[in-house]
Design a protein around this motif. Structure first.
Motif, PDB file in Angstrom:
ATOM      1  N   CYS A 327       0.825  -1.212   0.000  1.00 49.82           N
ATOM      2  CA  CYS A 327       0.000   0.000   0.000  1.00 49.82           C
ATOM      3  C   CYS A 327       0.859   1.262   0.000  1.00 49.82           C
ATOM      4  CB  CYS A 327      -0.909   0.017   1.229  1.00 49.82           C
ATOM      5  SG  CYS A 327      -2.151  -1.287   1.257  1.00 49.82           S
ATOM      6  N   CYS A 328       1.889   1.266   0.843  1.00 49.60           N
ATOM      7  CA  CYS A 328       2.737   2.452   0.947  1.00 49.60           C
ATOM      8  C   CYS A 328       3.549   2.657  -0.337  1.00 49.60           C
ATOM      9  CB  CYS A 328       3.657   2.326   2.156  1.00 49.60           C
ATOM     10  SG  CYS A 328       4.289   3.910   2.745  1.00 49.60           S
ATOM     11  N   ALA A 329       3.965   1.564  -0.975  1.00 52.29           N
ATOM     12  CA  ALA A 329       4.700   1.666  -2.238  1.00 52.29           C
ATOM     13  C   ALA A 329       3.809   2.270  -3.328  1.00 52.29           C
ATOM     14  CB  ALA A 329       5.196   0.286  -2.662  1.00 52.29           C
ATOM     15  N   ILE A 330       2.539   1.890  -3.334  1.00 49.92           N
ATOM     16  CA  ILE A 330       1.596   2.461  -4.305  1.00 49.92           C
ATOM     17  C   ILE A 330       1.414   3.958  -4.054  1.00 49.92           C
ATOM     18  CG2 ILE A 330      -0.816   2.445  -5.055  1.00 49.92           C
ATOM     19  CD1 ILE A 330      -0.837  -0.573  -4.518  1.00 49.92           C
ATOM     20  N   LEU A 423       9.837   8.741   2.842  1.00 47.16           N
ATOM     21  CA  LEU A 423      10.348   8.379   4.169  1.00 47.16           C
ATOM     22  C   LEU A 423       9.440   7.337   4.830  1.00 47.16           C
ATOM     23  CD1 LEU A 423      11.352  11.924   5.523  1.00 47.16           C
ATOM     24  CD2 LEU A 423      12.891  10.090   4.802  1.00 47.16           C
ATOM     25  N   ALA A 424       8.140   7.490   4.656  1.00 50.40           N
ATOM     26  CA  ALA A 424       7.199   6.518   5.225  1.00 50.40           C
ATOM     27  C   ALA A 424       7.422   5.138   4.619  1.00 50.40           C
ATOM     28  CB  ALA A 424       5.765   6.975   4.977  1.00 50.40           C
ATOM     29  N   LEU A 425       7.641   5.084   3.319  1.00 47.56           N
ATOM     30  CA  LEU A 425       7.909   3.802   2.657  1.00 47.56           C
ATOM     31  C   LEU A 425       9.168   3.153   3.232  1.00 47.56           C
ATOM     32  CD1 LEU A 425       7.401   1.679   0.481  1.00 47.56           C
ATOM     33  CD2 LEU A 425       8.599   3.165  -1.146  1.00 47.56           C
ATOM     34  N   GLY A 426      10.203   3.946   3.480  1.00 47.90           N
ATOM     35  CA  GLY A 426      11.418   3.408   4.079  1.00 47.90           C
ATOM     36  C   GLY A 426      11.165   2.808   5.450  1.00 47.90           C
ATOM     37  N   LEU A 427      10.312   3.474   6.250  1.00 44.98           N
ATOM     38  CA  LEU A 427      10.014   2.952   7.585  1.00 44.98           C
ATOM     39  C   LEU A 427       9.170   1.690   7.531  1.00 44.98           C
ATOM     40  CD1 LEU A 427       9.379   5.871  10.096  1.00 44.98           C
ATOM     41  CD2 LEU A 427      11.185   4.166  10.087  1.00 44.98           C
ATOM     42  N   VAL A 428       8.297   1.565   6.536  1.00 42.89           N
ATOM     43  CA  VAL A 428       7.524   0.332   6.407  1.00 42.89           C
ATOM     44  C   VAL A 428       8.453  -0.831   6.074  1.00 42.89           C
ATOM     45  CG1 VAL A 428       5.674  -0.838   5.159  1.00 42.89           C
ATOM     46  CG2 VAL A 428       5.443   1.563   5.722  1.00 42.89           C
TER      47      VAL A 428
END
Length: 442
Positions: A327-330, A423-428
């Motif tokens: 989801c975050c990658a999308i 940054l959020a994607l990196g944390l996921v």
């Protein structure tokens, strides 16, 4: 009652899902996600009257939206505590009265400070009749089907964001924004409030049932009667539910802090896009009309409905943490369209962003239960919502300030959305690594 009869009998938990979905349609639609359709008219009137200086008009709008999110977030731990002490149904009724009062107050005032007070009331109402209360309510009724149930319920926020602009825009054009705001408040008094009063039950045991409709309480023994297939499903539950933590215990784990920071970063782009993207679309650089802006906002929430249902369902079939990563990658991929925004790319951006946003929203609610269990789910989710709120508030403030500094142009502000989503994607990714290691160690 035989297992066959139980399987054929309609489970009342789905009535709870329906009412909770309605609650989020109305509460979030009227307090946060649908209310931006009013912003252009509110801004224009307050600037014209001299109540707000034209040079700070964007910040005035952003401050009101941010107040709602901040109050909702910081009130969440209090609401989480109250949910454990009092009946959720009664708290939801209180929330309806607070939200309705806030809308009526907003519709009548000509003073910015009273606008802010009304937005504070809207934020308080969400603690009682918004996401937190309904996530706890539905989680009480479901275990094996929790992802699907929560996925359905959280579509309510998106449906509210989709429907309210479509309902409010013609009312605003015909009667003005003040009358339109009063009119839509009747959704609370005539629709939501009666549904809560007549249909909400706090938990299955209130009517002699067990979660998922997989059994009933024995009148003779006072113990739950479970069919064989339910016993098997219990063995298949995620191990994390067997390690249910208190809030104090959760706060000591690295998983909690990575998850919380991730949630805060995700809500920065969600807030900026759902609240201020409609203003960006109506700047001279993009040039959409108010009606086209409302359509774009409705499209965002319409697509997110599909994302919430789809990824909620997938989280019951696959690792929820992996689904969160998808989801975050999308979401991040969608933000790349912001690098060269035109009326066409604006609508293209909204489709994958809405899907990813819908999925991350429901996964954040579900993963709190999966990671830390149900013992103090309300309290832990309340703290996570505080962090989400901080992320949203910071996002709204930065977006408004950057737009004011650029003379009302939101281009630079939405470049920041790209950075924060990355940054959020990196944390996921980090979250996936931590959770995988945690499962191996157990």
């Amino acid at each position: 009652m035989s297992a066959e009869n139980r399987q054929n009998k309609f489970y009342y938990g789905w009535v709870i899902v329906a009412v909770s979905t309605l609650a989020l349609i109305v509460s979030n639609g009227l307090s946060t996600l649908g209310i931006p359709v009013f912003y252009p008219w509110i801004r224009a009137e307050f600037v014209k009257s001299g109540a707000v200086d034209a040079g700070s008009a964007e910040s005035f709008i952003a401050n009101g939206a941010t107040l709602t999110f901040l109050v909702a977030g910081f009130f969440s731990p209090i609401a989480g505590y109250l949910i454990q002490k009092f009946r959720i149904r009664n708290l939801m009724i209180i929330g309806c009265f607070i939200l309705g009062s806030g809308l009526l107050l907003h519709s009548q005032t000509e003073q910015p400070m009273i606008v802010y007070l009304s937005r504070i009331l809207m934020g308080m109402s969400l603690g009682f009749v918004g996401v937190l209360a309904n996530m706890v309510l539905v989680s009480n009724w479901f275990r094996r089907l929790r992802g699907t149930a929560l996925g359905i319920v959280t579509t309510g926020t998106s449906i509210g964001g989709f429907l309210i602009p479509l309902i409010a825009t013609p009312l605003i054009l015909s009667y003005g924004w003040r009358t339109a705001m009063v009119a839509i408040s009747f959704l609370i008094w005539l629709v939501l409030l009666p549904a809560i009063i007549f249909f909400v039950k706090d938990k299955p045991s209130d009517i002699g049932l067990l979660p998922d409709g997989s059994g009933q309480w024995s009148v003779i023994s006072g113990q739950p009667e479970l069919p064989e297939e339910f016993e098997k499903s219990e063995d298949q539950r995620p191990k994390t539910e067997d390690r249910s933590l208190t809030l104090a215990q959760a706060l000591k784990t690295p998983l909690f802090w990575v998850f919380a920071l991730c949630a805060g970063l995700i809500f920065y782009p969600i807030f900026a896009t759902s609240q201020q993207f409609i203003l960006y679309l109506q700047t001279p650089r993009i040039g959409l009309s108010p009606e086209q802006g409302a359509l774009a906002l409705s499209l965002l929430f319409a697509v997110s409905v599909g994302g919430k249902f789809l990824f909620g369902f997938l989280s019951d079939k696959f690792s929820p943490t992996r689904v969160m990563l998808l989801c975050c990658a999308i979401m991040f991929s969608a933000t790349l369209f912001l690098l060269s925004l035109t009326p066409i790319t604006a609508f293209i951006f909204l489709i994958p962003f809405g899907l990813g946003y819908g999925g991350t929203f429901v996964l954040l609610q579900r993963l709190v239960a999966d990671y830390f269990g149900m013992r103090e789910y309300g309290k832990i989710l309340g703290v996570i919502i505080v962090v989400e709120t901080l992320g949203a508030a910071i996002g709204g403030k930065i977006t408004g300030r950057l737009a004011d500094a650029s003379g009302g142009d939101y281009t630079q502000a939405f470049y920041m959305v790209i950075v924060v989503t990355g940054l959020a994607l990196g944390l996921v990714l980090v979250l996936n690594a931590i959770y995988k290691k945690r499962e191996v160690l157990v």
